[in-house]
Design a protein around this motif. Structure first.
Motif, short mmCIF file in Angstrom:
data_model
loop_
_atom_site.label_atom_id
_atom_site.label_comp_id
_atom_site.label_asym_id
_atom_site.label_seq_id
_atom_site.Cartn_x
_atom_site.Cartn_y
_atom_site.Cartn_z
N ALA B 38 -1.54 -11.06 -8.13
CA ALA B 38 -0.21 -11.52 -8.56
C ALA B 38 0.72 -10.33 -8.73
O ALA B 38 1.86 -10.35 -8.29
CB ALA B 38 -0.33 -12.30 -9.87
N TRP B 39 0.19 -9.27 -9.35
CA TRP B 39 1.02 -8.10 -9.60
C TRP B 39 1.48 -7.48 -8.28
O TRP B 39 2.61 -7.01 -8.16
CB TRP B 39 0.26 -7.10 -10.47
CG TRP B 39 1.04 -5.84 -10.69
CD1 TRP B 39 0.71 -4.59 -10.30
CD2 TRP B 39 2.32 -5.72 -11.33
NE1 TRP B 39 1.69 -3.70 -10.64
CE2 TRP B 39 2.70 -4.36 -11.28
CE3 TRP B 39 3.20 -6.65 -11.92
CZ2 TRP B 39 3.89 -3.89 -11.81
CZ3 TRP B 39 4.40 -6.18 -12.45
CH2 TRP B 39 4.73 -4.82 -12.39
N HIS B 40 0.57 -7.48 -7.27
CA HIS B 40 0.92 -6.84 -6.00
C HIS B 40 2.02 -7.57 -5.25
O HIS B 40 2.73 -6.94 -4.45
CB HIS B 40 -0.33 -6.68 -5.12
CG HIS B 40 -1.17 -5.51 -5.54
ND1 HIS B 40 -0.66 -4.24 -5.63
CD2 HIS B 40 -2.47 -5.43 -5.93
CE1 HIS B 40 -1.61 -3.42 -6.07
NE2 HIS B 40 -2.72 -4.12 -6.26
N SER B 41 2.18 -8.87 -5.48
CA SER B 41 3.27 -9.55 -4.76
C SER B 41 4.63 -9.23 -5.39
O SER B 41 5.66 -9.44 -4.78
CB SER B 41 3.04 -11.07 -4.68
OG SER B 41 2.51 -11.56 -5.86
N VAL B 42 4.62 -8.71 -6.63
CA VAL B 42 5.87 -8.28 -7.24
C VAL B 42 6.08 -6.78 -7.04
O VAL B 42 7.18 -6.30 -6.82
CB VAL B 42 5.88 -8.62 -8.75
CG1 VAL B 42 7.18 -8.16 -9.39
CG2 VAL B 42 5.69 -10.11 -8.95
N ASP B 43 4.96 -6.03 -7.10
CA ASP B 43 5.02 -4.58 -7.03
C ASP B 43 5.14 -4.12 -5.58
O ASP B 43 4.30 -3.38 -5.07
CB ASP B 43 3.76 -3.99 -7.69
CG ASP B 43 3.83 -2.47 -7.76
OD1 ASP B 43 4.94 -1.93 -7.69
OD2 ASP B 43 2.76 -1.84 -7.88
N THR B 44 6.18 -4.58 -4.90
CA THR B 44 6.47 -4.12 -3.54
C THR B 44 7.77 -3.33 -3.61
O THR B 44 8.51 -3.47 -4.59
CB THR B 44 6.67 -5.31 -2.59
OG1 THR B 44 7.84 -6.03 -3.02
CG2 THR B 44 5.48 -6.25 -2.60
N PRO B 45 8.07 -2.50 -2.60
CA PRO B 45 9.35 -1.77 -2.65
C PRO B 45 10.53 -2.73 -2.85
O PRO B 45 11.42 -2.45 -3.65
CB PRO B 45 9.42 -1.10 -1.27
CG PRO B 45 8.00 -0.94 -0.86
CD PRO B 45 7.26 -2.12 -1.44
N ALA B 46 10.52 -3.87 -2.14
CA ALA B 46 11.63 -4.82 -2.27
C ALA B 46 11.69 -5.39 -3.68
O ALA B 46 12.78 -5.52 -4.26
CB ALA B 46 11.48 -5.94 -1.24
N GLY B 47 10.53 -5.73 -4.23
CA GLY B 47 10.49 -6.31 -5.57
C GLY B 47 10.98 -5.34 -6.63
O GLY B 47 11.79 -5.69 -7.49
#
Lengths: 261, 266
Positions: B38-47
């Motif tokens: 879950a964290w990785h889908s937010v912790d992107t450069p875009a996010g």
């Protein structure tokens, strides 16, 4: 600190932020005269969106007025109900949650693959659910303080004279609550007719079917039809102004009852 | 007795089905693939960029609206002047406007192609719409009423006696404001600032019109979350919604603390 420049700065800020941009909408709406404004507003797709928005908003306001009053009654009068703390905490959530989150939240449970077997996503029912979600706090929180401040003497008198709890509520409590219920209904209605985020995710935005006014305006902006978007915006604002005025007139007629007591 | 239990069932059922179950479901679904996923889908450069953009524009808009809000509340509470009701109406206007209409209004005034003063600004190298200034303006517009609405009643109740007393004792306007007025309104002000912040962080409709929604550049965090849905990646949307939701819960908790403090001190 509040010397001469203060009021001038505030006036400039208010003008550049609100007054002039709103004036730009008014001017754009009547760019082609009153005839053009009317043509844009009475386009079949626009008219369908406006009608859908007003009807669903009124339904939601009616449902939430009843449910909100019941919930406020539980929170104020039914102190022994163990789940009141849970209800009290949940009621404020829609007010704080971003509308996008509201849309995502509702889709996750009442959309395709619903864990509870209810799938209303992309239907008109979805609009009602989304609007009920975002406007629930208005209904509850408008009634709650008035109910808490209400004297129970008259209610006890009615009960001792043999009135059933329902009669007491209907004849004694409800009349004192009506102005507050109408205030909540007005706030909820104003919020509901303009709602975008939660509805756009949950309703599917199908023209003539589930496209509400705010989504229609967004579509018009997106396709660069700014005069049409401005016309619909103005129409939506007029509609909510008319309904809110009706609410406040009704409220004023009811208020003297409260002022006497 | 039966009617009481029916009412309890109705009230709890209504709130439960409308708010409780959906919120639990989204938390459960966001965390179902595991916390790190879950964290990785937010912790992107875009996010991360979207979150930074939202926080930066919110910070500026909150400061602007706090200064404006306290100033206007002081003017409205202390002076009678002809346009007072117009000012109050304009300040309250954002509450009854659709966020999409707010976006349209700003576009029609500031857009380089269609706006009243957009051409003039563009000639001076300033782009507002589809750029950072537009995001700040949209944030400020939708959250304009909250500080005024919270501070004004406190000021009206406070009166001017203590301020007058301080003045007769020789205090200048700065001293009076920072030593007398500000301490008296601090809880109302804190409440208003929190409401302002919550409103801005969650804004979506006005941003959809004004920001341009360019990934990694002008995409706000609410748009980042909704983009997951548009791209048929609900897991990402649940995770993003959870992050936004946790921020709002934090603000909600802060609000209730502020409210009880304010009641105790007033």
């Amino acid at each position: 600190m509040r010397g001469a420049p203060g009021p001038a700065l505030a006036a400039t800020y208010l003008s550049l932020l609100v007054l002039l941009p709103i004036a730009a909408i008014l001017s754009k709406a009547f760019d082609g005269g009153v005839g053009a404004f009317w043509r844009e507003v009475t386009q079949t797709e626009t008219l369908a969106a406006l009608k859908l928005t007003i009807i669903t908003s009124l339904i939601v306001v009616a449902v939430n007025s009843v449910a909100g009053t019941a919930i406020a009654w539980l929170l104020v009068r039914d102190r022994r109900f163990a789940l009141n703390k849970v209800i009290g905490a949940l009621v404020d959530l829609p007010f704080a949650l971003p509308t996008v989150v509201a849309g995502v939240v509702l889709l996750s449970i009442y959309g395709a693959g619903s864990p509870v077997g209810i799938d209303v996503a992309y239907t008109r029912a979805a609009i009602v659910v989304a609007l009920a979600f975002v406007t629930l706090p208005f209904s509850v929180r408008s009634v709650q303080p008035v109910l808490a401040a209400l004297d129970t003497d008259t209610e006890e008198a009615a009960a001792s004279l043999g009135a059933t709890p329902w009669t007491t509520f209907r004849r004694v409590t409800l009349p004192s609550l009506l102005p507050a219920i109408l205030t909540g209904a007005g706030l909820g209605f104003a919020r509901a007719v303009g709602e975008f985020g939660s509805v756009t995710l949950f309703s599917g935005n199908l023209p003539f079917k589930t496209e509400v006014a705010a989504v229609r305006i967004f579509g018009l902006i997106d396709s660069d039809s700014l005069p049409a978007a401005a016309a619909v915006s103005l129409a939506l604002f007029i509609v909510s102004l008319v309904v809110l005025t009706l609410f406040s007139l009704l409220r004023r007629r009811l208020l003297p009852v409260e002022a006497d007591s | 007795m039966i009617s009481r239990w029916l009412l309890r069932a109705f009230g709890f059922g209504y709130v439960g089905f409308l708010v409780g179950i959906p919120v639990v479901a989204v938390v459960w679904r966001a965390l179902a693939p595991g916390f790190s996923s879950a964290w990785h889908s937010v912790d992107t450069p875009a996010g991360i960029h979207a979150l930074e953009l939202t926080l930066e524009s919110a910070a500026i808009a909150v400061v602007l609206n706090t200064l404006f809000g306290v100033g206007v509340a002081l003017i409205l509470a202390r002076h009678r002047f002809p346009g007072a009701s117009v000012v109050e109406m304009l300040v309250d206007l954002p509450l009854s406007l659709s966020p999409v209409v707010v976006g349209l209004a700003l576009t029609l005034f500031y857009s380089s192609r269609q706006g009243w003063i957009g051409g003039w600004l563009t000639a001076r190298g300033i782009e507002v719409i589809f750029a950072f200034p537009g995001i700040v303006l949209a944030s400020a517009f939708v959250s304009l009423p909250y500080v005024v609405r919270e501070v004004l009643p406190v000021l009206q109740e406070l009166g001017t006696d203590s301020e007058r007393a301080a003045e007769t004792l020789g205090a200048g306007p700065f001293t009076v404001f920072f030593r007398i007025t500000l301490p008296a309104i601090r809880w109302g002000l804190a409440y208003g600032v929190l409401l302002t912040t919550a409103r801005i962080l969650g804004e979506f409709g006005a941003m959809s019109v004004v920001s341009g929604n360019i990934v990694g550049q002008t995409q706000t965090f609410t748009q980042f979350v909704s983009a997951y849905f548009t791209n048929y990646d609900p897991a990402g949307a649940y995770a993003g919604a959870l992050v936004l939701g946790l921020i709002s819960m934090f603000i909600l908790a802060a609000l209730s603390v502020t409210r009880s403090r304010g009641e105790r001190f007033s």
